[in-house]
Design a protein around this motif. Structure first.
Motif, mmCIF file in Angstrom:
data_model
loop_
_atom_site.group_PDB
_atom_site.id
_atom_site.type_symbol
_atom_site.label_atom_id
_atom_site.label_comp_id
_atom_site.label_asym_id
_atom_site.label_seq_id
_atom_site.Cartn_x
_atom_site.Cartn_y
_atom_site.Cartn_z
ATOM 1 N N PRO A 1 0.792 -1.233 0.000
ATOM 2 C CA PRO A 1 0.000 0.000 0.000
ATOM 3 C C PRO A 1 0.824 1.283 0.000
ATOM 4 C CG PRO A 1 0.184 -0.830 2.221
ATOM 5 C CD PRO A 1 0.942 -1.805 1.342
ATOM 6 N N GLU A 2 2.171 1.196 0.104
ATOM 7 C CA GLU A 2 2.961 2.368 0.478
ATOM 8 C C GLU A 2 2.843 3.546 -0.485
ATOM 9 O OE1 GLU A 2 5.843 -0.932 -0.953
ATOM 10 O OE2 GLU A 2 4.010 -0.748 0.230
ATOM 11 N N ASN A 3 3.040 3.360 -1.785
ATOM 12 C CA ASN A 3 2.991 4.496 -2.708
ATOM 13 C C ASN A 3 1.619 5.168 -2.755
ATOM 14 O OD1 ASN A 3 5.321 2.707 -3.672
ATOM 15 N ND2 ASN A 3 5.679 4.555 -4.850
ATOM 16 N N PRO A 4 0.527 4.409 -2.950
ATOM 17 C CA PRO A 4 -0.783 5.073 -2.987
ATOM 18 C C PRO A 4 -1.168 5.744 -1.672
ATOM 19 C CG PRO A 4 -0.902 2.866 -3.931
ATOM 20 C CD PRO A 4 0.430 2.980 -3.267
ATOM 21 N N ILE A 5 -0.841 5.122 -0.534
ATOM 22 C CA ILE A 5 -1.213 5.717 0.748
ATOM 23 C C ILE A 5 -0.456 7.024 0.966
ATOM 24 C CG2 ILE A 5 -1.193 5.412 3.246
ATOM 25 C CD1 ILE A 5 -3.274 3.732 1.880
ATOM 26 N N ILE A 6 0.817 7.044 0.619
ATOM 27 C CA ILE A 6 1.582 8.291 0.738
ATOM 28 C C ILE A 6 0.990 9.357 -0.171
ATOM 29 C CG2 ILE A 6 3.809 9.353 0.164
ATOM 30 C CD1 ILE A 6 5.165 6.890 1.329
ATOM 31 N N ALA A 7 0.594 8.990 -1.386
ATOM 32 C CA ALA A 7 -0.014 9.952 -2.307
ATOM 33 C C ALA A 7 -1.312 10.509 -1.730
ATOM 34 C CB ALA A 7 -0.270 9.286 -3.657
ATOM 35 N N ILE A 8 -2.135 9.629 -1.180
ATOM 36 C CA ILE A 8 -3.413 10.070 -0.596
ATOM 37 C C ILE A 8 -3.170 11.008 0.583
ATOM 38 C CG2 ILE A 8 -5.433 9.279 0.700
ATOM 39 C CD1 ILE A 8 -5.210 6.644 -0.986
ATOM 40 N N ASN A 9 -2.297 10.604 1.491
ATOM 41 C CA ASN A 9 -2.051 11.423 2.686
ATOM 42 C C ASN A 9 -1.398 12.751 2.341
ATOM 43 O OD1 ASN A 9 -3.174 9.674 4.570
ATOM 44 N ND2 ASN A 9 -1.278 8.542 4.861
ATOM 45 N N SER A 10 -0.507 12.759 1.385
ATOM 46 C CA SER A 10 0.135 14.013 0.978
ATOM 47 C C SER A 10 -0.894 14.980 0.393
ATOM 48 C CB SER A 10 1.235 13.741 -0.046
ATOM 49 O OG SER A 10 2.260 12.946 0.500
ATOM 50 N N ALA A 11 -1.769 14.466 -0.477
ATOM 51 C CA ALA A 11 -2.782 15.321 -1.095
ATOM 52 C C ALA A 11 -3.749 15.876 -0.044
ATOM 53 C CB ALA A 11 -3.546 14.533 -2.155
ATOM 54 N N LEU A 12 -4.176 15.012 0.892
ATOM 55 C CA LEU A 12 -5.095 15.469 1.937
ATOM 56 C C LEU A 12 -4.432 16.504 2.841
ATOM 57 C CD1 LEU A 12 -6.740 12.073 2.988
ATOM 58 C CD2 LEU A 12 -7.816 13.941 1.721
ATOM 59 N N ALA A 13 -3.178 16.256 3.226
ATOM 60 C CA ALA A 13 -2.494 17.182 4.131
ATOM 61 C C ALA A 13 -2.290 18.543 3.478
ATOM 62 C CB ALA A 13 -1.150 16.589 4.558
ATOM 63 N N VAL A 14 -1.849 18.551 2.237
ATOM 64 C CA VAL A 14 -1.625 19.828 1.542
ATOM 65 C C VAL A 14 -2.927 20.603 1.406
ATOM 66 C CG1 VAL A 14 -1.002 20.846 -0.676
ATOM 67 C CG2 VAL A 14 0.446 19.081 0.320
ATOM 68 N N THR A 15 -4.010 19.901 1.095
ATOM 69 C CA THR A 15 -5.303 20.573 0.922
ATOM 70 C C THR A 15 -5.842 21.108 2.242
ATOM 71 O OG1 THR A 15 -5.833 19.131 -0.956
ATOM 72 C CG2 THR A 15 -7.665 20.279 0.101
ATOM 73 N N MET B 1 -2.182 27.289 6.310
ATOM 74 C CA MET B 1 -1.084 27.410 7.278
ATOM 75 C C MET B 1 0.272 27.480 6.584
ATOM 76 S SD MET B 1 -2.197 24.775 10.298
ATOM 77 C CE MET B 1 -0.782 25.325 11.270
ATOM 78 N N SER B 2 0.287 27.983 5.365
ATOM 79 C CA SER B 2 1.518 27.946 4.569
ATOM 80 C C SER B 2 2.658 28.750 5.202
ATOM 81 C CB SER B 2 1.248 28.458 3.155
ATOM 82 O OG SER B 2 0.732 29.779 3.198
ATOM 83 N N LYS B 3 2.335 29.750 6.045
ATOM 84 C CA LYS B 3 3.392 30.538 6.688
ATOM 85 C C LYS B 3 4.083 29.729 7.791
ATOM 86 C CE LYS B 3 1.479 35.122 5.726
ATOM 87 N NZ LYS B 3 1.007 36.410 6.302
ATOM 88 N N VAL B 4 3.324 28.882 8.472
ATOM 89 C CA VAL B 4 3.899 28.054 9.523
ATOM 90 C C VAL B 4 4.500 26.783 8.939
ATOM 91 C CG1 VAL B 4 3.425 26.793 11.670
ATOM 92 C CG2 VAL B 4 2.256 28.962 11.192
ATOM 93 N N LEU B 5 3.766 26.158 8.030
ATOM 94 C CA LEU B 5 4.206 24.912 7.405
ATOM 95 C C LEU B 5 4.111 25.065 5.886
ATOM 96 C CD1 LEU B 5 2.417 22.179 9.572
ATOM 97 C CD2 LEU B 5 4.808 22.844 9.676
ATOM 98 N N PRO B 6 5.217 25.348 5.228
ATOM 99 C CA PRO B 6 5.199 25.435 3.762
ATOM 100 C C PRO B 6 4.735 24.111 3.152
ATOM 101 C CG PRO B 6 7.277 26.238 4.663
ATOM 102 C CD PRO B 6 6.545 25.596 5.786
ATOM 103 N N PRO B 7 4.157 24.140 1.966
ATOM 104 C CA PRO B 7 3.637 22.911 1.348
ATOM 105 C C PRO B 7 4.666 21.781 1.262
ATOM 106 C CG PRO B 7 2.852 24.826 0.150
ATOM 107 C CD PRO B 7 3.821 25.331 1.164
ATOM 108 N N GLN B 8 5.922 22.106 0.955
ATOM 109 C CA GLN B 8 6.934 21.052 0.848
ATOM 110 C C GLN B 8 7.172 20.371 2.199
ATOM 111 O OE1 GLN B 8 8.362 19.706 -1.859
ATOM 112 N NE2 GLN B 8 6.964 21.034 -2.989
ATOM 113 N N LEU B 9 7.096 21.143 3.282
ATOM 114 C CA LEU B 9 7.245 20.554 4.604
ATOM 115 C C LEU B 9 6.033 19.705 4.960
ATOM 116 C CD1 LEU B 9 8.765 20.180 7.228
ATOM 117 C CD2 LEU B 9 7.839 22.372 8.032
#
Length: 427
Positions: free
Chosen positions: A126-140, A145-153
């Motif tokens: 599950p690793e690649n798809p789960i990371i993709a899902i979690n990354s997309a959800l977290a960024v959205t 909060m981009s000043k505290v946590l930039p998107p790359q972080l």
């Protein structure tokens, strides 16, 4: 303050404390998403392989049922990839764990595709798809909060939290991300930069433990006192396992190109499912699924299988991994590689007199994981955790060095699309 001191001064304690709150939430949320998808997949798996076949006078081990289920799953995943909004995200065969997140629109289709693959017996983790899902959800969700946590972080924290949850320990994330974080520009020591990723990984690991998630830790007979000959014997097993990984990586792009030459995902993924069904009949149920439970079965009964059976398991699983990854299914390659390495390690234990079983398995897993990921930390970590004997670590730290020389210039177990193929994926 001197210039050198200025470049090494890290972020303030207050800033790290403030940022640690969303980091912990990202880690816990990443684990929760993984757990939910795992539960969905387990429920569907139970229905597909236990409840439904009984209606047709079959069971999960009936050859024709294995073929029908995997072919049908291939058809369904192919339909998702071809027709659903987001098309199941980026082809998992073409990306690493730290790939950029997909658009949020793609998340539902990725969830469907990975759930079908996990439940249907496809040889991918599950690793690649789960990371993709979690990354997309977290960024959205944290866009404000981009000043505290930039998107790359935020992406880095989602990756950390997911890895911590997948392996049920933050150590895995720390080892995997040390190189990435260490290369990041900016002030602060390595541990300043690792502080937030470790917080996310720790939260992910603890949350997964509380939810009763799976673990990759097993227990084998302890190795006992180290003997010089173990270095030679361990290297033989690790090198052979790495050789299998190198061969798989060399074949990967050719097989991927062959499947994708059929143009339509619903065609080549269905074909891939049919091939996986045939392989499942040949190798048996133990060669299906992502491989974690099946790895546990091998390690629980290590003397129950002959050398010929172990060679068959490893060979079928290698081909199944390549077919699944090449034919458009969504999933990662680490968990199937661990099963392959375990089978090869047990094969080494059966064939090489005097090698301890814990060392044989650890070296088998380390060799192919090193070839697949090109990450020595990850390879050694999985090898040690899997066998539950920290004594093997000292030997692995030496054995990994010559094995690294074998794999460092070898191809990666990832497909790099040509420029025109990248354009098609982006569109």
């Amino acid at each position: 303050m001197t210039a050198a001191e200025a470049t090494t001064e890290g972020p303030g304690v207050r800033a790290m404390l403030i940022a640690s709150v969303p980091a912990l939430l990202i880690g816990a949320g990443s684990a929760l998403v993984l757990w939910v998808i795992d539960m969905l997949a387990h429920g569907l798996q139970h229905w597909l392989w236990d409840t439904l076949p009984a209606q047709f006078g079959a069971s999960s081990t009936t050859p024709w049922w294995i073929f029908v289920v995997l072919t049908a799953v291939g058809l369904l995943v192919g339909a998702v990839v071809q027709f659903a909004p987001g098309r199941g995200g980026v082809d998992s065969a073409t990306v690493e764990l730290n790939a950029p997140p997909p658009p949020i629109l793609a998340v539902p289709s990725i969830v469907i595709a990975v759930t079908l693959s996990l439940a249907g017996g496809v040889s991918l983790g599950p690793e690649n798809p789960i990371i993709a899902i979690n990354s997309a959800l977290a960024v959205t969700l944290l866009a404000g909060m981009s000043k505290v946590l930039p998107p790359q972080l935020v992406i880095l924290l989602a990756i950390s939290g997911t890895i911590g949850a997948l392996f049920a320990t933050p150590v895995a994330a720390a080892l995997v991300l040390t190189g990435t974080v260490g290369a990041m520009r900016g002030p602060g020591s390595l541990w300043d930069k690792l502080f937030l990723p470790l917080a996310a990984a720790g939260a992910g690991a603890v949350t997964m433990h509380l939810l009763g998630g799976e673990s990759i830790a097993f227990t084998l007979e302890p190795m006992g006192e180290i003997q010089p000959m173990y270095l030679v014997l361990g290297f033989v097993v690790a090198a052979a396992s790495a050789g299998v990984g190198i061969l798989a990586a060399w074949l990967f792009p050719y097989l991927h190109r062959a499947f994708h030459s059929l143009k339509h995902p619903i065609v080549f993924t269905t074909l891939g499912g049919a091939v996986l069904g045939v392989l499942g009949i040949i190798g048996g149920p133990l060669t299906l699924f992502k491989g974690l439970n099946e790895t546990g079965e091998l390690l629980t009964h290590p003397d129950a299988y002959s050398a010929g059976q172990l060679a068959l398991f490893a060979g079928v699983k290698v081909v199944a991994l390549l077919v699944a990854a090449s034919a458009g299914f969504r999933g990662g390659r680490i968990f199937p590689a661990v099963f392959i390495g375990t089978a090869l390690g047990l094969l080494g234990y059966a064939l090489i007199p005097g090698i301890p079983i814990a060392l044989a398995v650890a070296c088998g897993v380390m060799g192919i994981t090193l070839a697949a990921t090109k990450d020595g930390w990850m390879a050694m970590f999985i090898g040690v955790v899997l066998v539950g004997d920290v004594t093997v670590l000292a030997l692995l730290c030496i054995i990994v060095l010559p094995v690294w020389l074998l794999v460092t210039k070898a191809p990666e177990l990832v497909v790099h699309p040509a420029p025109h193929e990248k354009a098609q994926v982006a569109s």
